[in-house]
Design a protein around this motif. Structure first.
Motif, PDB file in Angstrom:
ATOM      1  N   TYR A 196     -11.146  -4.811   1.281  1.00 52.73           N
ATOM      2  CA  TYR A 196     -11.422  -3.731   2.230  1.00 52.73           C
ATOM      3  C   TYR A 196     -12.926  -3.595   2.431  1.00 52.73           C
ATOM      4  O   TYR A 196     -13.710  -3.757   1.488  1.00 52.73           O
ATOM      5  CB  TYR A 196     -10.848  -2.411   1.712  1.00 52.73           C
ATOM      6  CG  TYR A 196      -9.349  -2.319   1.818  1.00 52.73           C
ATOM      7  CD1 TYR A 196      -8.733  -1.804   2.950  1.00 52.73           C
ATOM      8  CD2 TYR A 196      -8.524  -2.756   0.776  1.00 52.73           C
ATOM      9  CE1 TYR A 196      -7.359  -1.720   3.059  1.00 52.73           C
ATOM     10  CE2 TYR A 196      -7.145  -2.678   0.869  1.00 52.73           C
ATOM     11  CZ  TYR A 196      -6.565  -2.157   2.015  1.00 52.73           C
ATOM     12  OH  TYR A 196      -5.203  -2.086   2.112  1.00 52.73           O
TER      13      TYR A 196
ATOM     14  N   ASP B  74       0.192   5.795  -0.007  1.00 54.11           N
ATOM     15  CA  ASP B  74      -0.675   6.961  -0.137  1.00 54.11           C
ATOM     16  C   ASP B  74       0.002   8.022  -0.996  1.00 54.11           C
ATOM     17  O   ASP B  74       1.237   8.071  -1.088  1.00 54.11           O
ATOM     18  CB  ASP B  74      -1.016   7.537   1.239  1.00 54.11           C
ATOM     19  CG  ASP B  74      -2.085   6.729   1.960  1.00 54.11           C
ATOM     20  OD1 ASP B  74      -2.744   5.899   1.311  1.00 54.11           O
ATOM     21  OD2 ASP B  74      -2.258   6.926   3.183  1.00 54.11           O
TER      22      ASP B  74
ATOM     23  N   ASP C  78      -8.614   0.902   7.476  1.00 50.59           N
ATOM     24  CA  ASP C  78      -7.297   0.313   7.701  1.00 50.59           C
ATOM     25  C   ASP C  78      -7.259  -0.489   9.007  1.00 50.59           C
ATOM     26  O   ASP C  78      -6.768  -1.616   9.040  1.00 50.59           O
ATOM     27  CB  ASP C  78      -6.202   1.386   7.670  1.00 50.59           C
ATOM     28  CG  ASP C  78      -6.536   2.636   8.477  1.00 50.59           C
ATOM     29  OD1 ASP C  78      -7.594   2.677   9.154  1.00 50.59           O
ATOM     30  OD2 ASP C  78      -5.735   3.595   8.429  1.00 50.59           O
TER      31      ASP C  78
ATOM     32  N   HIS D  28      -0.994   2.377   7.779  1.00 48.04           N
ATOM     33  CA  HIS D  28      -1.554   1.733   6.591  1.00 48.04           C
ATOM     34  C   HIS D  28      -0.706   1.918   5.335  1.00 48.04           C
ATOM     35  O   HIS D  28      -0.494   0.958   4.586  1.00 48.04           O
ATOM     36  CB  HIS D  28      -2.978   2.236   6.363  1.00 48.04           C
ATOM     37  CG  HIS D  28      -3.724   1.466   5.324  1.00 48.04           C
ATOM     38  ND1 HIS D  28      -4.624   2.054   4.467  1.00 48.04           N
ATOM     39  CD2 HIS D  28      -3.700   0.153   4.986  1.00 48.04           C
ATOM     40  CE1 HIS D  28      -5.113   1.141   3.662  1.00 48.04           C
ATOM     41  NE2 HIS D  28      -4.582  -0.018   3.953  1.00 48.04           N
TER      42      HIS D  28
ATOM     43  N   ARG E 175       0.838  -1.205   0.000  1.00 46.24           N
ATOM     44  CA  ARG E 175       0.000   0.000   0.000  1.00 46.24           C
ATOM     45  C   ARG E 175       0.867   1.246   0.000  1.00 46.24           C
ATOM     46  O   ARG E 175       1.982   1.260   0.511  1.00 46.24           O
ATOM     47  CB  ARG E 175      -0.909   0.013   1.229  1.00 46.24           C
ATOM     48  CG  ARG E 175      -2.207  -0.723   1.032  1.00 46.24           C
ATOM     49  CD  ARG E 175      -3.182   0.077   0.175  1.00 46.24           C
ATOM     50  NE  ARG E 175      -3.602   1.283   0.895  1.00 46.24           N
ATOM     51  CZ  ARG E 175      -3.302   2.528   0.537  1.00 46.24           C
ATOM     52  NH1 ARG E 175      -2.539   2.774  -0.499  1.00 46.24           N
ATOM     53  NH2 ARG E 175      -3.748   3.553   1.245  1.00 46.24           N
TER      54      ARG E 175
END
Length: 337
Positions: free
Chosen positions: A177, A91, A185, A161, A89
């Motif tokens: 998810y 961001d 998360d 996360h 993951r």
């Protein structure tokens, strides 16, 4: 074309201010056998164009534009498109250390029983960081082993996360998810834990985690303290240690502690005692249940203890005292956020 060894999932929404730096950090990884799946969640700024420019220079980058889905929908779209067995993951406002993918992949390969791994993180920029967040990161960075994470998972989210790397099949088996009035998360890690999966952390700072007042976790009610508390309690109430029939004692008889513990009591749990280190509270009753000092726990028929005390330093003091009384973390007591 053979599948890559890692799929990096990067949902983004109006992230033009930070996305270029994020993409550069991914492209500079020492581990090169990956694909980057960047999912545009309906951006109205130049974010998608920034990804296109990088994709023209790097064939490993794939841009998906399914329209506005929300962060959970965007992550599930990326997960469905992933070709690798291992997923990382990321961001759109954070920065990877160059060796992040390599070191996390190495840990997953070396310990096949692990379903997911994270890393320690560094917050930036310094001027945006409030004192309480510093304490949270200190605690989170100390949760390293699979045992640490399992024993501390009801305190707070133990793995940042965007530092998470996991086995795709393990998460797909749980349905991916989940969307709802809760932090997705934390929900994912709690579901992995309850499914019996072990998680650990590389003991190194491999992610630079950007703090800003406009972050979704600062503005969306799904990430409020109340939402975390409700979700935490939902899973805690199903924990086999609380379902075993062993008597329950709750540590912390102050008003705020009682309010948080009430969420669990609403599931039908009734403590045999409240425990407090404040001598002024000893001898009182809470809902008809007596308040005792910690030494009361030194009885032969040890109750299971949930400590809801969260004051800075107090959690460590109570844990040390419980251990002196013969209580083992995870087996005889748990800390709760």
């Amino acid at each position: 074309m053979s599948a890559p060894r890692i799929s990096v999932l990067l949902p983004f929404y109006n992230a033009a201010a930070t996305l270029d730096e994020t993409l550069h950090s991914i492209r500079q990884q020492t581990f090169t056998d990956y694909e980057l799946i960047a999912v545009d969640d309906g951006s109205s700024d130049a974010s998608a164009e920034i990804v296109r420019i990088h994709a023209m220079q790097d064939h490993r980058i794939r841009l998906l534009q399914p329209g506005r889905q929300g962060v959970v929908g965007a992550m599930n779209s990326a997960l469905a498109a992933a070709r690798a067995a291992i997923v990382a993951r990321m961001d759109a406002d954070d920065v990877m250390a160059p060796e992040r993918l390599a070191r996390q992949y190495e840990l997953l390969c070396a310990q096949p029983h692990l379903a997911a791994v994270g890393s320690q993180v560094r917050l930036f920029p310094e001027e945006q960081i409030q004192g309480g967040f510093h304490e949270y990161i200190r605690w989170q960075n100390a949760c390293l082993s699979a045992q640490d994470i399992a024993d501390e998972i009801y305190v707070e989210l133990p793995i940042a996360h965007p530092s998470l790397m996991f086995r795709r099949d393990a998460v797909l088996a749980l349905g991916g998810y989940r969307d709802g009035p809760f932090p997705e998360d934390y929900d994912l890690l709690l579901r992995l834990h309850h499914a019996g999966h072990a998680m650990a952390k590389v003991p190194a700072i491999l992610l630079h985690w950007r703090e800003s007042g406009g972050r979704l976790t600062r503005t969306d009610p799904r990430y409020s303290r109340e939402a975390f508390a409700r979700l935490r309690t939902e899973f805690l109430a199903r924990d086999p240690r609380l379902q075993s029939g062993r008597p329950l004692a709750i540590c912390g008889a102050g008003r705020r502690t009682r309010q948080r513990a009430q969420l669990l009591l609403d599931y039908g749990f009734q403590p045999v005692a409240w425990i407090d280190i404040d001598p002024r509270k000893i001898g009182n009753t809470v809902h008809g249940v007596p308040v005792h000092p910690l030494q009361w726990l030194a009885q032969k028929s040890k109750p299971f203890v949930l400590s809801y005390v969260t004051n800075h330093g107090a959690r460590e003091i109570i844990a040390a005292q419980l251990q002196t009384l013969g209580y083992e973390r995870g087996r005889d007591y748990l800390m709760v956020g």
